[in-house]
Scaffold this motif. Structure first.
Motif, short mmCIF file in Angstrom:
data_model
loop_
_atom_site.label_atom_id
_atom_site.label_comp_id
_atom_site.label_asym_id
_atom_site.label_seq_id
_atom_site.Cartn_x
_atom_site.Cartn_y
_atom_site.Cartn_z
N LEU A 45 68.76 34.62 -15.74
CA LEU A 45 69.39 33.66 -16.64
C LEU A 45 68.77 32.26 -16.56
O LEU A 45 68.52 31.63 -17.58
CB LEU A 45 70.90 33.60 -16.35
N ALA A 46 68.53 31.74 -15.35
CA ALA A 46 68.03 30.37 -15.23
C ALA A 46 66.59 30.37 -14.71
O ALA A 46 66.10 31.36 -14.18
CB ALA A 46 68.93 29.55 -14.31
N MET A 47 65.95 29.22 -14.83
CA MET A 47 64.53 29.13 -14.49
C MET A 47 64.25 29.17 -12.99
O MET A 47 63.09 29.24 -12.59
CB MET A 47 63.94 27.86 -15.12
N PHE A 48 65.30 29.14 -12.16
CA PHE A 48 65.08 29.33 -10.72
C PHE A 48 65.40 30.76 -10.28
O PHE A 48 65.43 31.05 -9.09
CB PHE A 48 65.92 28.32 -9.91
N ASN A 49 65.63 31.66 -11.25
CA ASN A 49 65.99 33.05 -10.95
C ASN A 49 64.87 34.01 -11.33
O ASN A 49 64.18 33.82 -12.34
CB ASN A 49 67.22 33.50 -11.77
N LEU A 50 64.75 35.08 -10.55
CA LEU A 50 63.95 36.26 -10.88
C LEU A 50 64.80 37.48 -10.58
O LEU A 50 65.80 37.40 -9.86
CB LEU A 50 62.68 36.35 -10.03
N GLU A 51 64.35 38.64 -11.07
CA GLU A 51 64.97 39.91 -10.70
C GLU A 51 63.88 40.91 -10.38
O GLU A 51 62.87 40.98 -11.08
CB GLU A 51 65.86 40.43 -11.82
N VAL A 52 64.07 41.68 -9.31
CA VAL A 52 63.16 42.77 -8.99
C VAL A 52 63.90 44.09 -9.18
O VAL A 52 65.06 44.23 -8.79
CB VAL A 52 62.61 42.64 -7.55
#
Length: 505
Positions: A80-87
């Motif tokens: 959702l935000a620019m400090f998030n990633l998902e693996v």
């Protein structure tokens, strides 16, 4: 949230057409279930982890687009935000040394991603809520530059019609407002998927609901938000309040929130999809060209695109999933209860405990959900979020007299649930070495009454006692957390407090 949607405006006819398509999809699902068109058991599980990008100073870094370009792997994607990633880890068959294999895959993937983030002076941290997040970090301008997030934000804001109110009363109290759903991005979670047949779905979902509180009690890892110490697992109240389309008047009327524990045990996956249509207006009324009933009449498998999209905007802690693989439809239970972290070993231990426990409970001759009111499961979830490893639970009494008893979560886990999880993993065919290693982590957390949340809170208070100002104590706690996370040693072994400064000379 993974659907490809394009930002745009909706008119009145779009919503009516979408509602009609949803009803057709629900009828299509009912027919698929009646015709027994679903995949046979494959004992498949899957895993997703949401991650934070953090600088060496412990502060969030708004760099996910640049980091993803450098990672260049389809296993990683935006959140959702620019400090998030998902693996995302590819599905695995439960059995053998599956948990060791998962751990190795995660170590390899996250180490690579961490190196790539390091090229931009950032690192990857697995934690339920980053303690150093500030209100100014969670604004709409920091949402990821992806149409579906912009559109979802616009629709939830429009449905609510006023600012979102965050009011969480824990160790301390936080009250503030937000003009967007951006505070939801503070919540970084682990999602555990389990493919099940329609005949087993209700038992597995009910079992997962029954143990959601226990999962939080042993796995809590989110005690801070915006500089305040709140609940031991603050994600659930934050997620509910930051996506709440209901103004206060609708809350008072008892209208259900979109982030929802549920209100009853079920007898079929159909129950959950039907509830979604009955209770929740569409947020993204985007219609597909497919006629699901015509596809069925012609012997095909419908995508049920509208039903899938709508389901993705109802945030159940255990969510039903309809999907198609190799042309065959299947159902999954998506367990969304757990926070990310603290370490890969901890994440895999939480997964082993969940998969073993759900298997055992779903196969009991007198299932726990026949001996405990649904309201008790919901209350257990709330108690665990508030108190973490120190929570007390309501649970069916053992023996012939029936009824329920109030018990410490750690006692319940050690005396009753760990043996069940062990039996469940044996039924999956998991090798004893794998089973004992990861369930041993859960047992040690209970023995020491320690998890990620307790470590964060204790270390923060030691930093305050050492004279650090509050913001500096939160930053130092986050930095230390990152250092210990990278060692890979499970959180119950972490020394509380900050390391002593090295002597001069």
């Amino acid at each position: 949230m993974g659907e490809k949607v394009v930002a745009g405006q909706f008119d009145l006819s779009d919503r009516q057409r979408y509602r009609d398509k949803l009803r057709s999809c629900l009828t299509g699902l009912e027919r698929l279930l009646a015709e027994q068109r679903f995949d046979r058991p494959k004992n498949l599980m899957g895993l997703e982890i949401e991650l934070n990008l953090v600088g060496t100073d412990g502060m969030p870094k708004m760099l996910n687009g640049e980091v993803l370009e450098r990672i260049a792997s389809r296993d990683f994607q935006t959140e959702l935000a620019m400090f998030n990633l998902e693996v995302n880890i590819a599905p695995h068959r439960l059995g053998g040394r599956v948990f060791d294999r998962l751990a190795e895959e995660l170590r390899t993937s996250l180490a690579y991603a961490d190196r790539k983030a390091g090229e931009l002076d950032a690192g990857i941290v697995m934690i339920g809520i980053l303690p150093t997040l500030d209100r100014d970090d969670l604004v709409s301008s920091n949402l990821s530059d992806v149409d579906r997030y912009t559109l979802l934000n616009d629709q939830i804001v429009a449905a609510r019609g006023e600012d979102f109110v965050l009011d969480i009363d824990g160790v301390e109290r936080l009250t503030c407002t937000s003009k967007s759903i951006a505070p939801e991005a503070a919540c970084t979670s682990v999602q555990l998927h389990l493919q099940v047949t329609p005949g087993r779905f209700a038992d597995v979902w009910n079992a997962a609901q029954a143990v959601a509180g226990v999962q939080i009690a042993v796995g809590a890892n989110s005690p801070f938000l915006f500089g305040r110490e709140l609940w031991r697992e603050s994600r659930p109240p934050l997620f509910q309040q930051s996506t709440d389309t209901r103004p206060p008047e609708l809350q008072t009327q008892g209208v259900r929130p979109r982030t929802w524990f549920g209100e009853r045990w079920i007898s079929s996956a159909y129950d959950l999809f039907e509830e979604n249509l009955r209770y929740f207006p569409a947020l993204l009324p985007i219609c597909d060209d497919e006629d699901p009933l015509k596809v069925l009449d012609e012997g095909g498998v419908p995508s049920l695109a509208e039903l899938v999209l709508h389901n993705g905007t109802v945030y159940r802690w255990n969510r039903p999933v309809y999907d198609i693989a190799d042309g065959v439809p299947h159902l999954r239970v998506e367990n969304r209860v757990l926070p990310a972290g603290p370490t890969i070993t901890d994440v895999i231990a939480n997964a082993a405990f969940y998969y073993g426990l759900v298997r055992a409970l779903a196969e009991e001759s007198r299932p726990v959900w026949t001996r405990m009111p649904f309201e008790a499961a919901a209350a257990n979830f709330d108690a665990a979020c508030r108190h973490g490893i120190d929570a007390r639970m309501t649970w069916p009494r053992r023996g012939r007299y029936g009824g329920t008893v109030e018990i410490d979560a750690v006692t319940l886990v050690r005396d009753e649930l760990l043996p069940l999880a062990e039996a469940g993993l044996a039924a999956w065919g998991v090798e004893p070495a794998d089973r004992d290693l990861y369930l041993g982590v859960i047992e040690e957390r209970c023995r020491r009454r320690a998890n990620g949340a307790s470590w964060q809170a204790a270390t923060f208070h030691k930093a305050l006692e050492a004279g650090l100002p509050r913001d500096a104590a939160l930053a130092a706690t986050t930095q230390r957390y990152g250092e210990l996370m990278r060692t890979g040693e499970p959180v119950h072994t972490w020394p509380v407090g900050l390391p002593e400064p090295a002597p001069l000379g």
